[in-house]
Design a protein around this motif. Structure first.
Motif, PDB file in Angstrom:
ATOM      1  N   GLU A 165      -1.861   4.025   3.861  1.00  0.00           N
ATOM      2  CA  GLU A 165      -2.199   3.378   2.797  1.00  0.00           C
ATOM      3  C   GLU A 165      -3.179   4.322   2.524  1.00  0.00           C
ATOM      4  OE1 GLU A 165      -4.219  -0.371   1.248  1.00  0.00           O
ATOM      5  OE2 GLU A 165      -3.132  -0.867   2.550  1.00  0.00           O
ATOM      6  N   PHE A 166      -3.668   4.370   1.801  1.00  0.00           N
ATOM      7  CA  PHE A 166      -4.691   5.336   0.452  1.00  0.00           C
ATOM      8  C   PHE A 166      -5.743   4.339  -0.053  1.00  0.00           C
ATOM      9  CE2 PHE A 166      -1.452   8.616   2.241  1.00  0.00           C
ATOM     10  CZ  PHE A 166      -2.784   9.320   3.032  1.00  0.00           C
ATOM     11  N   TRP A 167      -6.588   3.900   0.425  1.00  0.00           N
ATOM     12  CA  TRP A 167      -7.254   3.134  -1.017  1.00  0.00           C
ATOM     13  C   TRP A 167      -8.690   3.745  -0.778  1.00  0.00           C
ATOM     14  CZ3 TRP A 167     -12.541   1.676  -0.544  1.00  0.00           C
ATOM     15  CH2 TRP A 167     -12.965   0.363  -1.262  1.00  0.00           C
ATOM     16  N   GLN A 168      -8.283   3.848  -3.151  1.00  0.00           N
ATOM     17  CA  GLN A 168      -9.835   4.372  -3.800  1.00  0.00           C
ATOM     18  C   GLN A 168     -10.646   3.155  -4.438  1.00  0.00           C
ATOM     19  OE1 GLN A 168     -10.705   7.560  -4.036  1.00  0.00           O
ATOM     20  NE2 GLN A 168     -12.540   5.997  -4.830  1.00  0.00           N
ATOM     21  N   GLY A 169     -11.534   2.989  -3.931  1.00  0.00           N
ATOM     22  CA  GLY A 169     -12.681   1.868  -4.447  1.00  0.00           C
ATOM     23  C   GLY A 169     -12.105   2.179  -6.221  1.00  0.00           C
ATOM     24  N   PRO A 223     -13.862  -0.361  -9.563  1.00  0.00           N
ATOM     25  CA  PRO A 223     -14.816  -1.382 -10.430  1.00  0.00           C
ATOM     26  C   PRO A 223     -14.217  -2.576 -10.176  1.00  0.00           C
ATOM     27  CG  PRO A 223     -15.059   0.394 -11.850  1.00  0.00           C
ATOM     28  CD  PRO A 223     -14.031   0.735 -10.809  1.00  0.00           C
ATOM     29  N   SER A 224     -15.111  -3.490 -10.402  1.00  0.00           N
ATOM     30  CA  SER A 224     -14.082  -4.712 -10.685  1.00  0.00           C
ATOM     31  C   SER A 224     -13.543  -5.611  -9.632  1.00  0.00           C
ATOM     32  CB  SER A 224     -13.554  -5.355 -11.729  1.00  0.00           C
ATOM     33  OG  SER A 224     -14.697  -5.482 -12.654  1.00  0.00           O
ATOM     34  N   ARG A 225     -13.558  -4.763  -8.366  1.00  0.00           N
ATOM     35  CA  ARG A 225     -12.680  -5.045  -7.035  1.00  0.00           C
ATOM     36  C   ARG A 225     -11.400  -4.447  -7.264  1.00  0.00           C
ATOM     37  NH1 ARG A 225     -17.561  -4.357  -5.232  1.00  0.00           N
ATOM     38  NH2 ARG A 225     -18.063  -5.722  -3.461  1.00  0.00           N
ATOM     39  N   LEU A 226     -11.036  -3.797  -8.287  1.00  0.00           N
ATOM     40  CA  LEU A 226      -9.860  -3.530  -8.411  1.00  0.00           C
ATOM     41  C   LEU A 226      -9.291  -2.335  -8.339  1.00  0.00           C
ATOM     42  CD1 LEU A 226      -9.738  -5.577 -12.190  1.00  0.00           C
ATOM     43  CD2 LEU A 226      -8.351  -6.577 -10.045  1.00  0.00           C
ATOM     44  N   HIS A 227      -9.293  -1.808  -6.794  1.00  0.00           N
ATOM     45  CA  HIS A 227      -9.531  -0.950  -6.497  1.00  0.00           C
ATOM     46  C   HIS A 227      -7.754  -0.683  -6.110  1.00  0.00           C
ATOM     47  CE1 HIS A 227     -12.842  -1.951  -4.715  1.00  0.00           C
ATOM     48  NE2 HIS A 227     -12.714  -3.076  -3.951  1.00  0.00           N
ATOM     49  N   ASP A 228      -7.835   0.326  -6.397  1.00  0.00           N
ATOM     50  CA  ASP A 228      -6.114   1.289  -6.315  1.00  0.00           C
ATOM     51  C   ASP A 228      -5.635   1.274  -4.281  1.00  0.00           C
ATOM     52  OD1 ASP A 228      -5.867   2.028  -8.961  1.00  0.00           O
ATOM     53  OD2 ASP A 228      -7.197   4.072  -8.246  1.00  0.00           O
ATOM     54  N   ARG A 229      -4.537   1.105  -4.471  1.00  0.00           N
ATOM     55  CA  ARG A 229      -3.940   0.985  -3.474  1.00  0.00           C
ATOM     56  C   ARG A 229      -2.012   1.347  -2.962  1.00  0.00           C
ATOM     57  NH1 ARG A 229      -3.956  -4.367  -0.815  1.00  0.00           N
ATOM     58  NH2 ARG A 229      -3.299  -4.008   2.037  1.00  0.00           N
ATOM     59  N   ILE A 230      -2.431   2.779  -2.487  1.00  0.00           N
ATOM     60  CA  ILE A 230      -1.339   3.534  -3.081  1.00  0.00           C
ATOM     61  C   ILE A 230      -0.533   3.259  -0.921  1.00  0.00           C
ATOM     62  CG2 ILE A 230       0.168   5.773  -2.678  1.00  0.00           C
ATOM     63  CD1 ILE A 230      -0.924   4.519  -5.305  1.00  0.00           C
ATOM     64  N   ARG A 231       0.874   3.089  -0.888  1.00  0.00           N
ATOM     65  CA  ARG A 231       1.518   3.168   0.286  1.00  0.00           C
ATOM     66  C   ARG A 231       2.170   3.748   0.505  1.00  0.00           C
ATOM     67  NH1 ARG A 231       3.962  -2.550   1.407  1.00  0.00           N
ATOM     68  NH2 ARG A 231       4.917  -1.790   0.091  1.00  0.00           N
ATOM     69  N   TYR A 232       2.418   4.588   2.025  1.00  0.00           N
ATOM     70  CA  TYR A 232       3.286   5.656   2.552  1.00  0.00           C
ATOM     71  C   TYR A 232       4.360   4.450   3.251  1.00  0.00           C
ATOM     72  CZ  TYR A 232       2.146   9.548  -0.228  1.00  0.00           C
ATOM     73  OH  TYR A 232       1.520  10.062  -1.037  1.00  0.00           O
ATOM     74  N   GLU A 233       5.466   4.529   3.490  1.00  0.00           N
ATOM     75  CA  GLU A 233       6.528   3.362   4.620  1.00  0.00           C
ATOM     76  C   GLU A 233       7.620   4.569   4.838  1.00  0.00           C
ATOM     77  OE1 GLU A 233       7.234  -1.029   5.181  1.00  0.00           O
ATOM     78  OE2 GLU A 233       7.405  -0.214   3.201  1.00  0.00           O
ATOM     79  N   LEU A 234       8.002   4.797   5.449  1.00  0.00           N
ATOM     80  CA  LEU A 234       8.876   5.631   6.472  1.00  0.00           C
ATOM     81  C   LEU A 234       9.631   4.934   6.785  1.00  0.00           C
ATOM     82  CD1 LEU A 234       9.798   7.898   7.512  1.00  0.00           C
ATOM     83  CD2 LEU A 234       8.882   6.933   9.621  1.00  0.00           C
ATOM     84  N   GLN A 235      10.646   4.914   5.834  1.00  0.00           N
ATOM     85  CA  GLN A 235      12.216   3.993   5.929  1.00  0.00           C
ATOM     86  C   GLN A 235      13.549   5.321   5.895  1.00  0.00           C
ATOM     87  OE1 GLN A 235      13.010   2.028   2.025  1.00  0.00           O
ATOM     88  NE2 GLN A 235      11.097   0.897   2.123  1.00  0.00           N
ATOM     89  N   GLY A 236      13.682   5.011   7.094  1.00  0.00           N
ATOM     90  CA  GLY A 236      15.026   6.482   7.369  1.00  0.00           C
ATOM     91  C   GLY A 236      13.894   7.199   7.638  1.00  0.00           C
ATOM     92  N   ASP A 237      14.052   8.211   7.417  1.00  0.00           N
ATOM     93  CA  ASP A 237      13.602   9.587   7.420  1.00  0.00           C
ATOM     94  C   ASP A 237      12.777   9.766   6.358  1.00  0.00           C
ATOM     95  OD1 ASP A 237      14.834  10.246  10.169  1.00  0.00           O
ATOM     96  OD2 ASP A 237      16.722  10.616   8.933  1.00  0.00           O
ATOM     97  N   SER A 238      12.837   8.588   5.046  1.00  0.00           N
ATOM     98  CA  SER A 238      11.849   9.147   4.116  1.00  0.00           C
ATOM     99  C   SER A 238      10.846   8.301   3.474  1.00  0.00           C
ATOM    100  CB  SER A 238      12.755   8.818   2.621  1.00  0.00           C
ATOM    101  OG  SER A 238      14.379   9.590   2.871  1.00  0.00           O
ATOM    102  N   TRP A 239       9.739   8.514   3.162  1.00  0.00           N
ATOM    103  CA  TRP A 239       8.727   8.048   2.862  1.00  0.00           C
ATOM    104  C   TRP A 239       8.589   7.694   1.448  1.00  0.00           C
ATOM    105  CZ3 TRP A 239       4.525   6.674   6.545  1.00  0.00           C
ATOM    106  CH2 TRP A 239       4.759   7.983   7.217  1.00  0.00           C
ATOM    107  N   VAL A 240       8.754   6.164   1.611  1.00  0.00           N
ATOM    108  CA  VAL A 240       8.556   5.018   0.346  1.00  0.00           C
ATOM    109  C   VAL A 240       7.274   4.918   0.010  1.00  0.00           C
ATOM    110  CG1 VAL A 240       9.713   3.031  -1.563  1.00  0.00           C
ATOM    111  CG2 VAL A 240      11.195   4.332   0.866  1.00  0.00           C
ATOM    112  N   ILE A 241       6.920   5.416  -1.454  1.00  0.00           N
ATOM    113  CA  ILE A 241       5.626   5.032  -1.980  1.00  0.00           C
ATOM    114  C   ILE A 241       5.309   4.186  -2.865  1.00  0.00           C
ATOM    115  CG2 ILE A 241       3.583   6.562  -3.167  1.00  0.00           C
ATOM    116  CD1 ILE A 241       5.249   9.465  -2.761  1.00  0.00           C
TER     117      ILE A 241
END
Length: 210
Positions: free
Chosen positions: A181-185, A187-205
């Protein structure tokens, strides 16, 4: 001091799914390069979290020493973390780069690296660090600092008379990520969070709520 009043608002950058690479390792390398260029202090420092032998979480700061198919670090296999990884071969890593208002969280299975990899890194270390790996019974109780000083003298004498070798109890681990998971701070604590999850042989974003 009013600890609850300590806060910082984040506003340097943003992060969107359209901004990230398809492969999380490539994305991590891109962010890591940016952190190096930003002169982040101890850029390869990371919190390594394991499951304690008593079932409770356990964490400490280590240094990342390689990134290929996984995240590589080195330690004493007989240490507390080594014993924990022997019993439960999963761990989590957390990187925090405050200069860029960024955090990266990694979870996955952990395996020992090949002995040749441990040898290569061990012999790239300063002599003092090589000796230290022989001296310290990491995580064990010792009577005093003198224990280390006396053993250090003995180890230095031993290897003054023969070639250095890597301790059999010291080597590397590679964490093979299943979630990053990549987290970017923001304003107002409404941060950006992008998660990569491995499902089988592929990454789901996916985007996560802050």
């Amino acid at each position: 001091m009013n600890i609850s009043a300590i806060r910082k608002d984040y506003s340097i950058k943003s992060l969107d799914i359209s901004d990230v690479k398809l492969d999380p390792i490539a994305q991590f390398n891109a962010w890591f390069d940016e952190a190096i260029n930003a002169e982040v202090l101890e850029v390869n420092a990371m919190t390594v979290s394991t499951l304690g032998l008593d079932g409770t979480p356990n964490a400490r700061i280590l240094l990342l020493k390689g990134i290929d198919t996984g995240f590589v670090f080195f330690t004493n296999y007989k240490s507390e973390k080594g014993q924990e990884l022997e019993m439960n071969k999963t761990a989590a890593l957390t990187f925090f780069w405050p200069e860029l208002e960024r955090q990266v969280r990694v979870r996955g299975k952990v395996e020992k690296v090949f002995e040749e990899e441990s040898d290569a890194y061990f012999f790239s270390r300063p002599t003092g660090s090589q000796i230290g790996a022989w001296v310290s019974p990491q995580s064990q109780e010792i009577a005093s600092r003198d224990y280390l000083s006396i053993k250090q003298i003995a180890v230095e004498k031993e290897f003054a008379e023969k070639d250095m070798v890597r301790p059999p109890h010291w080597g590397g681990y590679r964490l093979m990520a299943s979630t990053i998971e990549f987290w970017q701070g923001r304003p107002s604590r409404l941060h950006d969070r992008i998660r990569y999850e491995l499902q089988g042989d592929s990454w789901v974003i996916a985007r996560l709520a802050p």
